[in-house]
Write a protein that holds these residues in place. Structure first.
Motif, mmCIF file in Angstrom:
data_model
loop_
_atom_site.group_PDB
_atom_site.id
_atom_site.type_symbol
_atom_site.label_atom_id
_atom_site.label_comp_id
_atom_site.label_asym_id
_atom_site.label_seq_id
_atom_site.Cartn_x
_atom_site.Cartn_y
_atom_site.Cartn_z
ATOM 1 N N GLU A 86 34.228 -37.944 -8.310
ATOM 2 C CA GLU A 86 33.615 -37.349 -9.494
ATOM 3 C C GLU A 86 33.095 -38.838 -10.051
ATOM 4 O O GLU A 86 31.959 -38.824 -10.640
ATOM 5 C CB GLU A 86 34.496 -36.903 -10.668
ATOM 6 N N GLY A 87 33.810 -39.754 -9.985
ATOM 7 C CA GLY A 87 33.334 -41.216 -10.611
ATOM 8 C C GLY A 87 32.076 -41.860 -10.166
ATOM 9 O O GLY A 87 31.266 -42.557 -10.665
ATOM 10 N N GLY A 88 32.070 -41.876 -8.660
ATOM 11 C CA GLY A 88 30.961 -42.441 -8.096
ATOM 12 C C GLY A 88 29.604 -41.841 -8.269
ATOM 13 O O GLY A 88 28.747 -42.680 -8.520
ATOM 14 N N GLY A 89 29.329 -40.585 -8.116
ATOM 15 C CA GLY A 89 28.128 -39.922 -8.439
ATOM 16 C C GLY A 89 27.051 -39.977 -7.142
ATOM 17 O O GLY A 89 26.139 -39.416 -7.491
ATOM 18 N N SER A 90 27.413 -40.634 -6.238
ATOM 19 C CA SER A 90 26.439 -40.772 -5.164
ATOM 20 C C SER A 90 26.885 -39.956 -3.882
ATOM 21 O O SER A 90 28.141 -39.905 -3.491
ATOM 22 C CB SER A 90 25.993 -41.953 -4.895
ATOM 23 N N ILE A 91 26.012 -39.253 -3.269
ATOM 24 C CA ILE A 91 26.583 -38.586 -1.967
ATOM 25 C C ILE A 91 26.578 -39.302 -0.816
ATOM 26 O O ILE A 91 27.421 -39.330 0.001
ATOM 27 C CB ILE A 91 25.456 -37.465 -1.709
ATOM 28 N N LEU A 92 25.741 -40.413 -0.649
ATOM 29 C CA LEU A 92 25.604 -41.325 0.418
ATOM 30 C C LEU A 92 26.461 -42.525 0.148
ATOM 31 O O LEU A 92 26.397 -43.654 1.330
ATOM 32 C CB LEU A 92 24.177 -41.556 0.826
ATOM 33 N N GLY A 93 27.208 -42.663 -0.924
ATOM 34 C CA GLY A 93 27.846 -43.899 -1.200
ATOM 35 C C GLY A 93 26.965 -44.934 -1.910
ATOM 36 O O GLY A 93 25.988 -44.609 -2.499
ATOM 37 N N SER A 94 27.202 -46.089 -1.409
ATOM 38 C CA SER A 94 26.686 -47.214 -2.186
ATOM 39 C C SER A 94 25.345 -47.684 -1.150
ATOM 40 O O SER A 94 25.210 -48.937 -0.949
ATOM 41 C CB SER A 94 27.571 -48.499 -2.271
ATOM 42 N N VAL A 95 24.534 -46.838 -1.122
ATOM 43 C CA VAL A 95 23.354 -47.170 -0.276
ATOM 44 C C VAL A 95 22.414 -47.870 -1.144
ATOM 45 O O VAL A 95 21.673 -48.935 -0.823
ATOM 46 C CB VAL A 95 22.525 -45.875 0.379
ATOM 47 N N GLY A 96 22.054 -47.674 -2.367
ATOM 48 C CA GLY A 96 21.354 -48.155 -3.438
ATOM 49 C C GLY A 96 19.729 -47.709 -3.099
ATOM 50 O O GLY A 96 19.278 -47.322 -2.135
ATOM 51 N N VAL A 97 18.953 -48.289 -3.842
ATOM 52 C CA VAL A 97 17.447 -47.884 -4.073
ATOM 53 C C VAL A 97 16.736 -48.496 -2.901
ATOM 54 O O VAL A 97 15.958 -48.128 -2.007
ATOM 55 C CB VAL A 97 16.874 -47.916 -5.258
ATOM 56 N N SER A 98 17.292 -50.012 -2.595
ATOM 57 C CA SER A 98 16.625 -50.776 -1.596
ATOM 58 C C SER A 98 16.756 -50.222 -0.247
ATOM 59 O O SER A 98 16.124 -49.955 0.659
ATOM 60 C CB SER A 98 16.935 -52.121 -1.697
ATOM 61 N N GLY A 99 18.119 -49.627 -0.046
ATOM 62 C CA GLY A 99 18.511 -49.062 1.033
ATOM 63 C C GLY A 99 17.514 -47.758 1.409
ATOM 64 O O GLY A 99 17.260 -47.445 2.682
ATOM 65 N N LEU A 100 17.560 -46.825 0.200
ATOM 66 C CA LEU A 100 16.793 -45.790 0.375
ATOM 67 C C LEU A 100 15.310 -46.054 0.945
ATOM 68 O O LEU A 100 14.512 -45.328 1.487
ATOM 69 C CB LEU A 100 17.024 -44.827 -0.805
ATOM 70 N N ALA A 101 14.695 -47.064 0.148
ATOM 71 C CA ALA A 101 13.250 -47.312 0.446
ATOM 72 C C ALA A 101 13.162 -47.955 1.592
ATOM 73 O O ALA A 101 12.089 -47.431 2.444
ATOM 74 C CB ALA A 101 12.972 -48.497 -0.611
ATOM 75 N N PHE A 102 14.110 -48.544 2.265
ATOM 76 C CA PHE A 102 13.936 -49.066 3.656
ATOM 77 C C PHE A 102 13.924 -47.800 4.629
ATOM 78 O O PHE A 102 13.414 -47.747 5.414
ATOM 79 C CB PHE A 102 15.253 -49.964 3.986
ATOM 80 N N ALA A 103 14.963 -47.055 4.347
ATOM 81 C CA ALA A 103 15.130 -45.894 5.328
ATOM 82 C C ALA A 103 14.009 -45.089 5.177
ATOM 83 O O ALA A 103 13.333 -44.470 6.201
ATOM 84 C CB ALA A 103 16.213 -44.948 4.745
ATOM 85 N N MET A 104 13.235 -44.718 3.928
ATOM 86 C CA MET A 104 12.090 -43.886 3.921
ATOM 87 C C MET A 104 10.816 -44.661 4.491
ATOM 88 O O MET A 104 9.936 -44.030 5.260
ATOM 89 C CB MET A 104 11.813 -43.648 2.397
ATOM 90 N N GLY A 105 10.648 -45.939 4.374
ATOM 91 C CA GLY A 105 9.592 -46.734 4.979
ATOM 92 C C GLY A 105 9.899 -46.528 6.575
ATOM 93 O O GLY A 105 8.857 -46.587 7.245
ATOM 94 N N PHE A 106 10.984 -46.803 7.317
ATOM 95 C CA PHE A 106 11.311 -46.592 8.522
ATOM 96 C C PHE A 106 10.761 -45.190 9.242
ATOM 97 O O PHE A 106 10.256 -45.148 10.301
ATOM 98 C CB PHE A 106 12.825 -46.968 8.791
ATOM 99 N N LEU A 107 11.138 -44.361 8.180
ATOM 100 C CA LEU A 107 10.882 -42.689 8.701
ATOM 101 C C LEU A 107 9.301 -42.672 8.573
ATOM 102 O O LEU A 107 8.957 -42.290 9.479
ATOM 103 C CB LEU A 107 11.377 -41.829 7.716
ATOM 104 N N LEU A 108 8.772 -43.263 7.655
ATOM 105 C CA LEU A 108 7.200 -43.188 7.673
ATOM 106 C C LEU A 108 6.616 -43.840 8.769
ATOM 107 O O LEU A 108 5.720 -43.400 9.470
ATOM 108 C CB LEU A 108 6.677 -43.626 6.266
ATOM 109 N N PHE A 109 6.936 -45.032 9.157
ATOM 110 C CA PHE A 109 6.489 -45.779 10.156
ATOM 111 C C PHE A 109 6.827 -45.453 11.700
ATOM 112 O O PHE A 109 5.756 -45.249 12.228
ATOM 113 C CB PHE A 109 7.178 -47.414 10.141
#
Length: 158
Positions: A19-42
């Motif tokens: 409950e304290g963490g609040g994230s589903i994927l753990g500590s990916v962060g916004v930079s990690g999500l941006a990288f993943a989304m950019g990789f999917l798009l590319f």
């Protein structure tokens, strides 16, 4: 302490920690999500056998990537702000008068989702610029970026 009590204590600790963490994927962060989304798009634009893109998906992935990139700032923010110059330059450079960011956001959305694009790079690049433009335009346009940022918070923990 009995085994049953110890198990109950461990289960309670795990639930409280989750409950304290609040994230589903753990500590990916916004930079990690941006990288993943950019990789999917590319990958989709390059013709991946797993990611099939059409005009709408390319535009939406571009918008989501640029929103995450703008939220991540740093190098990612520079990519998003640079891409935002494309639709702004297209709209403001046409001598149609004074365009606000709301008009640029509207025009960019129309350019992404209305024409039948043969090349998916065009709606993707316009989408890259749209995320940054939506956030700057405010109003209803900012709802999309707020939704994306809220979902990113829940997924990757910002």
């Amino acid at each position: 302490m009995s085994a049953l009590t110890q198990t109950q204590t461990i289960a309670t600790d795990v639930v409280l920690a989750a409950e304290g963490g609040g994230s589903i994927l753990g500590s990916v962060g916004v930079s990690g999500l941006a990288f993943a989304m950019g990789f999917l798009l590319f990958s989709g634009l390059r013709g991946s056998d797993r990611i099939k893109l059409d005009r709408d998906k390319a535009g939406v992935l571009g918008i989501v990537f640029s929103t995450l990139a703008a939220s991540a700032s740093g190098m990612w923010g520079s990519v998003a702000s640079g891409a935002a110059e494309v639709p702004r330059g297209l709209m403001e450079g046409l001598s149609f008068g004074s365009f606000g960011l709301g008009a640029v956001a509207l025009g960019t959305s129309l350019m992404i989702f209305i024409p039948k694009w043969k090349n998916l790079w065009a709606p993707a690049v316009l989408g890259l610029g749209a995320g940054w433009t939506f956030a700057g335009a405010g109003g209803i346009w900012a709802l999309a970026t707020t939704l994306i940022t809220t979902m990113a918070t829940k997924l990757g923990g910002m």
